[in-house]
Design a protein around this motif. Structure first.
Motif, PDB file in Angstrom:
ATOM      1  N   VAL A  77       1.253  -0.982  -0.127  1.00  0.00           N
ATOM      2  CA  VAL A  77       0.209   0.352  -0.183  1.00  0.00           C
ATOM      3  C   VAL A  77       0.825   1.463   0.113  1.00  0.00           C
ATOM      4  O   VAL A  77       2.310   1.039   0.423  1.00  0.00           O
ATOM      5  N   PRO A  78       0.306   2.613  -0.890  1.00  0.00           N
ATOM      6  CA  PRO A  78       1.048   3.733  -0.542  1.00  0.00           C
ATOM      7  C   PRO A  78       1.489   3.963   0.754  1.00  0.00           C
ATOM      8  O   PRO A  78       0.733   4.098   2.047  1.00  0.00           O
ATOM      9  N   GLU A  79       2.526   4.490   0.982  1.00  0.00           N
ATOM     10  CA  GLU A  79       3.324   4.651   2.186  1.00  0.00           C
ATOM     11  C   GLU A  79       2.557   6.366   2.536  1.00  0.00           C
ATOM     12  O   GLU A  79       2.252   7.055   1.589  1.00  0.00           O
ATOM     13  N   THR A  80       2.362   6.161   4.058  1.00  0.00           N
ATOM     14  CA  THR A  80       1.783   7.513   4.288  1.00  0.00           C
ATOM     15  C   THR A  80       2.322   8.295   5.329  1.00  0.00           C
ATOM     16  O   THR A  80       3.412   7.429   5.586  1.00  0.00           O
ATOM     17  N   THR A  81       3.019   9.748   5.327  1.00  0.00           N
ATOM     18  CA  THR A  81       3.827   9.820   6.481  1.00  0.00           C
ATOM     19  C   THR A  81       3.144  10.217   7.737  1.00  0.00           C
ATOM     20  O   THR A  81       2.193  11.057   7.768  1.00  0.00           O
ATOM     21  N   ALA A  82       4.021  10.154   8.102  1.00  0.00           N
ATOM     22  CA  ALA A  82       3.474   9.967   9.148  1.00  0.00           C
ATOM     23  C   ALA A  82       3.464  11.507  10.446  1.00  0.00           C
ATOM     24  O   ALA A  82       4.513  12.473  10.154  1.00  0.00           O
ATOM     25  N   CYS A  83       2.610  11.554  10.961  1.00  0.00           N
ATOM     26  CA  CYS A  83       2.476  13.348  11.628  1.00  0.00           C
ATOM     27  C   CYS A  83       3.172  12.904  13.144  1.00  0.00           C
ATOM     28  O   CYS A  83       3.370  12.946  13.175  1.00  0.00           O
ATOM     29  N   PRO A  84       3.036  14.939  12.948  1.00  0.00           N
ATOM     30  CA  PRO A  84       4.373  15.049  13.902  1.00  0.00           C
ATOM     31  C   PRO A  84       3.276  14.679  15.509  1.00  0.00           C
ATOM     32  O   PRO A  84       2.148  14.625  15.513  1.00  0.00           O
ATOM     33  N   THR A  85       3.846  13.912  16.696  1.00  0.00           N
ATOM     34  CA  THR A  85       2.783  14.044  17.584  1.00  0.00           C
ATOM     35  C   THR A  85       3.047  14.930  18.421  1.00  0.00           C
ATOM     36  O   THR A  85       3.875  16.137  18.533  1.00  0.00           O
ATOM     37  N   ILE A  86       1.613  15.214  18.590  1.00  0.00           N
ATOM     38  CA  ILE A  86       0.660  16.693  19.178  1.00  0.00           C
ATOM     39  C   ILE A  86       0.025  15.396  20.375  1.00  0.00           C
ATOM     40  O   ILE A  86      -0.452  15.146  20.429  1.00  0.00           O
ATOM     41  N   HIS A  87       0.178  16.315  21.949  1.00  0.00           N
ATOM     42  CA  HIS A  87      -0.472  16.165  22.923  1.00  0.00           C
ATOM     43  C   HIS A  87      -1.298  17.074  23.118  1.00  0.00           C
ATOM     44  O   HIS A  87      -0.806  18.692  23.441  1.00  0.00           O
ATOM     45  N   PHE A  88      -2.778  17.114  23.344  1.00  0.00           N
ATOM     46  CA  PHE A  88      -3.277  17.986  23.355  1.00  0.00           C
ATOM     47  C   PHE A  88      -3.535  18.030  25.419  1.00  0.00           C
ATOM     48  O   PHE A  88      -4.328  16.808  25.770  1.00  0.00           O
ATOM     49  N   GLU A  89      -4.262  19.208  25.395  1.00  0.00           N
ATOM     50  CA  GLU A  89      -4.730  18.814  26.500  1.00  0.00           C
ATOM     51  C   GLU A  89      -6.410  18.878  26.980  1.00  0.00           C
ATOM     52  O   GLU A  89      -6.944  19.322  25.764  1.00  0.00           O
ATOM     53  N   ASP A  90      -6.512  17.572  27.625  1.00  0.00           N
ATOM     54  CA  ASP A  90      -8.304  17.254  28.164  1.00  0.00           C
ATOM     55  C   ASP A  90      -8.923  18.448  28.909  1.00  0.00           C
ATOM     56  O   ASP A  90      -8.386  18.549  30.038  1.00  0.00           O
ATOM     57  N   CYS A  91     -10.404  19.243  28.136  1.00  0.00           N
ATOM     58  CA  CYS A  91     -11.353  18.919  29.508  1.00  0.00           C
ATOM     59  C   CYS A  91     -11.764  18.278  30.276  1.00  0.00           C
ATOM     60  O   CYS A  91     -12.463  19.036  31.008  1.00  0.00           O
ATOM     61  N   PHE A  92     -12.455  17.743  29.373  1.00  0.00           N
ATOM     62  CA  PHE A  92     -13.047  16.911  30.095  1.00  0.00           C
ATOM     63  C   PHE A  92     -12.984  15.725  28.771  1.00  0.00           C
ATOM     64  O   PHE A  92     -12.262  15.724  28.047  1.00  0.00           O
ATOM     65  N   ARG A  93     -13.271  13.889  29.387  1.00  0.00           N
ATOM     66  CA  ARG A  93     -12.722  13.119  29.235  1.00  0.00           C
ATOM     67  C   ARG A  93     -13.503  11.402  29.965  1.00  0.00           C
ATOM     68  O   ARG A  93     -13.192  11.877  31.210  1.00  0.00           O
ATOM     69  N   ASN A  94     -14.666  11.349  29.084  1.00  0.00           N
ATOM     70  CA  ASN A  94     -14.751  10.248  29.973  1.00  0.00           C
ATOM     71  C   ASN A  94     -14.952   8.729  28.669  1.00  0.00           C
ATOM     72  O   ASN A  94     -13.959   8.910  27.351  1.00  0.00           O
ATOM     73  N   GLU A  95     -15.097   7.624  28.781  1.00  0.00           N
ATOM     74  CA  GLU A  95     -15.182   6.282  27.474  1.00  0.00           C
ATOM     75  C   GLU A  95     -15.901   6.727  26.581  1.00  0.00           C
ATOM     76  O   GLU A  95     -15.951   6.556  26.048  1.00  0.00           O
ATOM     77  N   HIS A  96     -16.694   8.147  26.400  1.00  0.00           N
ATOM     78  CA  HIS A  96     -17.773   8.299  24.774  1.00  0.00           C
ATOM     79  C   HIS A  96     -16.915   8.987  24.415  1.00  0.00           C
ATOM     80  O   HIS A  96     -17.166  10.048  23.053  1.00  0.00           O
ATOM     81  N   ILE A  97     -16.341  10.466  25.052  1.00  0.00           N
ATOM     82  CA  ILE A  97     -16.068  11.901  24.373  1.00  0.00           C
ATOM     83  C   ILE A  97     -15.103  12.070  25.506  1.00  0.00           C
ATOM     84  O   ILE A  97     -15.068  11.877  26.412  1.00  0.00           O
ATOM     85  N   ARG A  98     -14.388  12.935  24.599  1.00  0.00           N
ATOM     86  CA  ARG A  98     -13.326  13.417  24.647  1.00  0.00           C
ATOM     87  C   ARG A  98     -12.894  15.589  24.983  1.00  0.00           C
ATOM     88  O   ARG A  98     -13.472  15.112  23.326  1.00  0.00           O
ATOM     89  N   ILE A  99     -12.810  15.462  25.634  1.00  0.00           N
ATOM     90  CA  ILE A  99     -12.636  17.532  24.724  1.00  0.00           C
ATOM     91  C   ILE A  99     -11.703  18.186  24.763  1.00  0.00           C
ATOM     92  O   ILE A  99     -11.363  17.612  26.421  1.00  0.00           O
ATOM     93  N   ILE A 100     -11.219  18.159  24.200  1.00  0.00           N
ATOM     94  CA  ILE A 100     -10.046  18.558  23.794  1.00  0.00           C
ATOM     95  C   ILE A 100      -9.343  20.066  23.677  1.00  0.00           C
ATOM     96  O   ILE A 100     -10.790  20.923  23.785  1.00  0.00           O
ATOM     97  N   TYR A 101      -8.470  20.699  24.469  1.00  0.00           N
ATOM     98  CA  TYR A 101      -8.129  22.505  24.002  1.00  0.00           C
ATOM     99  C   TYR A 101      -7.274  22.777  23.036  1.00  0.00           C
ATOM    100  O   TYR A 101      -6.256  21.798  22.717  1.00  0.00           O
ATOM    101  N   LYS A 102      -7.993  23.211  21.467  1.00  0.00           N
ATOM    102  CA  LYS A 102      -7.709  22.764  20.445  1.00  0.00           C
ATOM    103  C   LYS A 102      -6.538  24.096  20.119  1.00  0.00           C
ATOM    104  O   LYS A 102      -7.231  25.350  20.450  1.00  0.00           O
ATOM    105  N   PRO A 103      -5.376  24.379  20.037  1.00  0.00           N
ATOM    106  CA  PRO A 103      -4.638  25.260  20.019  1.00  0.00           C
ATOM    107  C   PRO A 103      -4.502  26.254  18.585  1.00  0.00           C
ATOM    108  O   PRO A 103      -5.404  25.459  17.754  1.00  0.00           O
TER     109      PRO A 103
END
Length: 321
Positions: free
Chosen positions: A70-96
């Motif tokens: 399969v065609p190779e894809t370029t991996a994205c740099p690792t980005i760490h997001f701040e969680d404003c809320f998280r449970n097993e169904h929904i995660r709400i992150i702080y978008k930069p």
């Protein structure tokens, strides 16, 4: 013949075999033909493409199908997001600021690709489901962004958005003096290609093909001056979620976001922050099945706070949280 086994999880319950197989196989592989030829089996047995998979079922795929190039894809740099809320169904992150929610071009770093990469690194438990953003924010908009954590969460949130069951509030700095609370109801349509340098929308004043209703309530919070011009810090409550809704409606009604050059707001505030638009609050129905709190909030970025303190009169950050 060697087979590779994939165990279905809770988020795969009720999904068709062919739908899950299409995710697992390389793009150029025909899943229907593979199932028909018994190269794909369910719990070791031949079955129909439209059979519904259950939690705990094992999908057996001929190993040679998975080794197809399969065609190779370029991996994205690792980005760490701040969680404003998280449970097993929904995660709400702080978008930069400065990153798209979805990939605009192949290989581009985006919230969606970073979330997917993170899930894969942590070992996804589902064959057919992958966490993903549930709505959009402009690249230069900061603040709350909801991400699915389960198929159940994705279904509920998507339906709640459709029936206006989720309250989304933004704050922004607009040019001019917004005199009082008001509600704007307009029709938005993509701008003609020849009239834009990138994708923008415009308000149309009569029936038009492809135009969609946009409803925004704007509330002035504080006023000041910048570059010799009056500015207003305003709260925007959106009933609908159209592309560039706040930016386009503010411009049409005479109060473009300060520094938003695409919509008549003058030159950018800075290279890092062309304009300030922040998703500050997200409210959820009481007794919702996902056990989401009544609301989640996100503090404004430090450069936004610094700007407000420098240009506004009697500014108090408590007014927007």
């Amino acid at each position: 013949m060697d087979f590779t086994d994939f165990r279905a999880g809770a988020d795969d319950e009720g999904k068709r075999l062919d739908k899950i197989t299409r995710v697992l196989l390389p793009p150029q592989t025909g899943c229907f033909e593979a199932i028909r030829k018994r190269l794909v089996r369910l719990n070791g047995k031949k079955t129909a493409p439209d059979v519904r998979v259950k939690d705990g079922d094992v999908i057996n795929i001929a190993s040679f199908l998975l080794s197809s190039e399969v065609p190779e894809t370029t991996a994205c740099p690792t980005i760490h997001f701040e969680d404003c809320f998280r449970n097993e169904h929904i995660r709400i992150i702080y978008k930069p600021r400065g990153i798209n929610v979805q990939n605009a071009v192949a290989g581009e770093m985006s919230i969606a690709s970073a979330i997917k990469q993170e899930a894969q690194a942590q070992g996804m438990q589902s064959l057919s489901f992958c966490p993903a953003p549930l709505h959009r924010l402009d690249a230069n908009t900061t603040g709350l962004l909801a991400v699915s954590q389960s198929a159940e969460g994705a279904r509920w949130f998507t339906e709640a958005i459709k029936i206006h069951g989720i309250a989304k509030t933004y704050v922004a700095v607009a040019k001019g003096r917004i005199p009082s609370k008001t509600t704007w109801t307009d029709l938005l349509q993509d701008s003609p290609v020849e009239a834009r340098t990138f994708h923008t929308v415009r308000v149309v004043t009569g029936p038009s093909s492809g135009a969609r209703k946009a409803v925004t309530t704007v509330i002035p919070l504080a006023t000041g001056n910048c570059r010799g011009q009056p500015v207003t810090l305003a709260e925007y409550q959106i009933e609908t979620g159209r592309k560039h809704q706040i930016r386009a409606q503010s411009s049409f009604h005479g109060f473009p976001l300060f520094g938003d050059s695409a919509y008549g707001g003058g030159s950018a505030i800075s290279d890092a922050a062309p304009f300030f638009l922040h998703a500050v609050r997200m409210g959820f129905p009481a007794d919702n099945p996902l056990e989401l709190p009544p609301y989640v909030t996100a503090d404004i970025p430090s450069d936004f706070d610094k700007f407000l303190n420098s240009v506004l009169i009697k500014w108090n950050i408590d007014r927007i949280i």
